[in-house]
Design a protein around this motif. Structure first.
Motif, short mmCIF file in Angstrom:
data_model
loop_
_atom_site.label_atom_id
_atom_site.label_comp_id
_atom_site.label_asym_id
_atom_site.label_seq_id
_atom_site.Cartn_x
_atom_site.Cartn_y
_atom_site.Cartn_z
N ASN A 109 0.81 -1.22 0.00
CA ASN A 109 0.00 0.00 0.00
C ASN A 109 0.85 1.27 0.00
O ASN A 109 0.31 2.35 -0.19
CB ASN A 109 -0.93 0.02 1.21
CG ASN A 109 -2.03 -1.02 1.10
OD1 ASN A 109 -2.26 -1.59 0.05
ND2 ASN A 109 -2.71 -1.28 2.20
N ALA A 110 2.14 1.15 0.21
CA ALA A 110 3.01 2.32 0.20
C ALA A 110 3.27 2.77 -1.23
O ALA A 110 3.09 2.01 -2.17
CB ALA A 110 4.34 1.99 0.90
N GLY A 111 3.68 3.99 -1.37
CA GLY A 111 4.01 4.53 -2.69
C GLY A 111 5.45 5.00 -2.71
O GLY A 111 6.22 4.76 -1.78
N TRP A 112 5.81 5.66 -3.78
CA TRP A 112 7.15 6.22 -3.94
C TRP A 112 7.04 7.71 -4.21
O TRP A 112 6.18 8.14 -4.98
CB TRP A 112 7.87 5.57 -5.13
CG TRP A 112 8.23 4.14 -4.94
CD1 TRP A 112 7.57 3.07 -5.48
CD2 TRP A 112 9.31 3.61 -4.19
NE1 TRP A 112 8.18 1.90 -5.10
CE2 TRP A 112 9.25 2.20 -4.30
CE3 TRP A 112 10.32 4.18 -3.43
CZ2 TRP A 112 10.17 1.36 -3.69
CZ3 TRP A 112 11.23 3.35 -2.81
CH2 TRP A 112 11.15 1.96 -2.94
N GLU A 113 7.91 8.49 -3.63
CA GLU A 113 8.09 9.89 -4.01
C GLU A 113 9.08 9.83 -5.16
O GLU A 113 10.29 9.70 -4.95
CB GLU A 113 8.61 10.72 -2.83
CG GLU A 113 8.94 12.14 -3.17
CD GLU A 113 7.78 12.92 -3.74
OE1 GLU A 113 7.96 13.50 -4.83
OE2 GLU A 113 6.70 12.92 -3.12
#
Length: 185
Positions: A109-113
């Motif tokens: 569920n995490a994303g990337w900057e």
């Protein structure tokens, strides 16, 4: 946190102890729905070789794996006899089954900057680090390592927008022809 285990409610008093357990004594969860390809297990093994063992296997009191099935496969690939484990003997059967899923799904569920990731990867690449150890494949790295050093053009090399030659365009809706410079003015 009302229904949480007392050790969780009083987090400051909870002690996490890492124990080394023999690989053959650990029991994979038969209904583990997370899959690990040979290529991914090789990536995990390479990461363990490079960085050491940074994430213990989570097990129940009987040695049943809650989290770390891929790490166990990598340990076997590396020929390790023992792996570090954390025993979570305070979980109910339902909590264990839920954590087996949540441990994997919450990470997904995490994303990337993207801009920060690109900067970090370029810095690693500039230091001749083996970029495959980051977990990205060659295609992903190629896209992420594209430089974002955009230099806007100058008036000298592009000309002044208000002095450009007319550029006539046709509106696709009404078929009216107009000078595109007028649309931006």
């Amino acid at each position: 946190l009302q229904n949480a285990h007392p050790q969780v409610r009083a987090w400051g008093s909870m002690t996490i102890q890492v124990e080394h357990r023999r690989v053959e004594d650990l029991i994979p969860y038969a209904r583990n729905s997370r899959t690990h390809s040979d290529a991914q297990v090789a990536q995990i093994a390479a990461s363990i070789r490079e960085f050491g063992w940074t994430n213990p296997v989570l097990i129940d009191g009987d040695g049943g794996i809650i989290a770390g099935h891929g790490r166990l496969l990598a340990a076997r690939k590396l020929g390790l006899a023992e792996v570090p484990c954390i025993v979570l003997d305070h979980l109910s059967e339902t909590q264990k089954r839920a954590l087996i899923i949540a441990d994997n799904k919450l990470a997904l569920n995490a994303g990337w900057e993207a801009s920060l990731l690109s900067v970090e990867l370029r810095d690693l690449d500039d230091s001749d680090f083996d970029m495959t150890l980051t977990g990205f494949d060659e295609r992903e790295l190629a896209n992420l390592l594209i430089s974002e050093n955009f230099e806007p053009g100058t008036e000298a090399d592009q000309g002044r927008l208000d002095q450009l030659e007319p550029k006539m365009v046709i509106c696709p809706n009404c078929q009216t022809e107009f000078d595109s410079r007028e649309a931006t003015a």
